[in-house]
Design a protein around this motif. Structure first.
Motif, PDB file in Angstrom:
ATOM      1  N   TYR A 202       0.832  -1.197   0.000  1.00 41.52           N
ATOM      2  CA  TYR A 202       0.000   0.000   0.000  1.00 41.52           C
ATOM      3  C   TYR A 202       0.873   1.255   0.000  1.00 41.52           C
ATOM      4  O   TYR A 202       1.965   1.272   0.570  1.00 41.52           O
ATOM      5  CB  TYR A 202      -0.913   0.024   1.237  1.00 41.52           C
ATOM      6  N   PHE A 215      -3.510   4.044  -2.184  1.00 40.38           N
ATOM      7  CA  PHE A 215      -3.893   2.982  -3.112  1.00 40.38           C
ATOM      8  C   PHE A 215      -3.138   1.691  -2.838  1.00 40.38           C
ATOM      9  O   PHE A 215      -2.062   1.686  -2.225  1.00 40.38           O
ATOM     10  CB  PHE A 215      -3.652   3.418  -4.564  1.00 40.38           C
ATOM     11  N   MET A 220      -3.294  -0.565  -8.544  1.00 35.65           N
ATOM     12  CA  MET A 220      -3.039   0.655  -9.310  1.00 35.65           C
ATOM     13  C   MET A 220      -2.283   0.337 -10.592  1.00 35.65           C
ATOM     14  O   MET A 220      -2.597   0.856 -11.660  1.00 35.65           O
ATOM     15  CB  MET A 220      -2.259   1.655  -8.455  1.00 35.65           C
TER      16      MET A 220
END
Length: 239
Positions: A202, A215, A220
């Motif tokens: 993260y 994110f 992502m």
């Protein structure tokens, strides 16, 4: 889990006895850090990264907002769960590596000497070496050994790779995931984004004290096709 809610830290500048302006080191930051993950707190210089880490450790008192560690408010009892490694020397002058190990073993029952042997061998550090005589990179490696061998639940590293050459950085980054257990969490800040790209779970990006992006790194990449560095450039420079 570490939970940060609406965290704000502001400083008032004083000039000639009069208040001039308010500077926000952190501005209404909220985020969660879960066990079993590697979390990166990223951003440009002055973004608020170190202020956030020091707030989590209780070294800085926030202006408002709250921080809980495993649903508990910050207290000295929680230092049995957390270790913070700053971007500055942490050893005592005149100490050898073994002296620092003995110091840590006296205070922490969780010290893992077997892990220390493995990590010192990886970094080619001798227990009898005097830390003051080491290069900046080797001192950084000793700090990392001390942090990981305590087996704390939360390991917090502020710019841990300073002075470490690129090849050893990559070795250490790959080793972090290997030595972590499912009930641990690693939180770090770094400017060596490429080195951590493959292991970070993260990412939270700060800009001028504000949280501008949070994110899952893998999601992502899959959904946006961007690297972490691409995302930092996007949210830090595109206003």
């Amino acid at each position: 889990m570490i939970r940060v809610q609406n965290l704000t830290k502001k400083y008032r500048n004083h000039t000639g006895g009069r208040s001039s302006c308010v500077k926000y080191a952190l501005d209404n930051v909220s985020l969660d850090i879960k066990e079993g993950t590697i979390t990166a707190i990223l951003g440009l210089n002055g973004a608020g990264k170190t202020s956030l880490l020091k707030s989590i450790m209780g070294f800085i008192k926030p202006t408002r907002g709250s921080i809980t560690i495993d649903d508990q408010r910050l207290s000295y009892h929680l230092y049995k769960k957390m270790i913070y490694v700053p971007d500055c020397p942490t050893h005592f002058p005149g100490y050898r590596v073994q002296d620092m190990i003995d110091f840590y073993k006296d205070f922490y029952e969780t010290w893992d000497d077997h892990k220390a042997d493995e990590m010192l061998e990886l970094f080619k550090i001798n227990r009898n070496d005097y830390i003051d005589s080491m290069s900046k990179g080797n001192i950084a490696k000793v700090k990392l050994v001390m942090a990981f061998c305590l087996n704390m639940k939360y390991i917090i590293l502020d710019e841990p790779f300073g002075g470490i050459d690129v090849f050893k950085r990559k070795e250490f980054v790959s080793m972090m995931a290997q030595y972590m257990s499912d009930d641990q969490a690693l939180i770090l800040t770094t400017h060596e984004i490429d080195d951590i790209e493959s292991v970070v779970d993260y990412v939270h990006i700060l800009n001028d004290g504000r949280l501008v992006a949070s994110f899952d790194a893998e999601e992502m990449r899959l959904h946006e096709g961007k690297s972490i560095l691409d995302k930092i450039r996007e949210v830090s420079f595109d206003d």
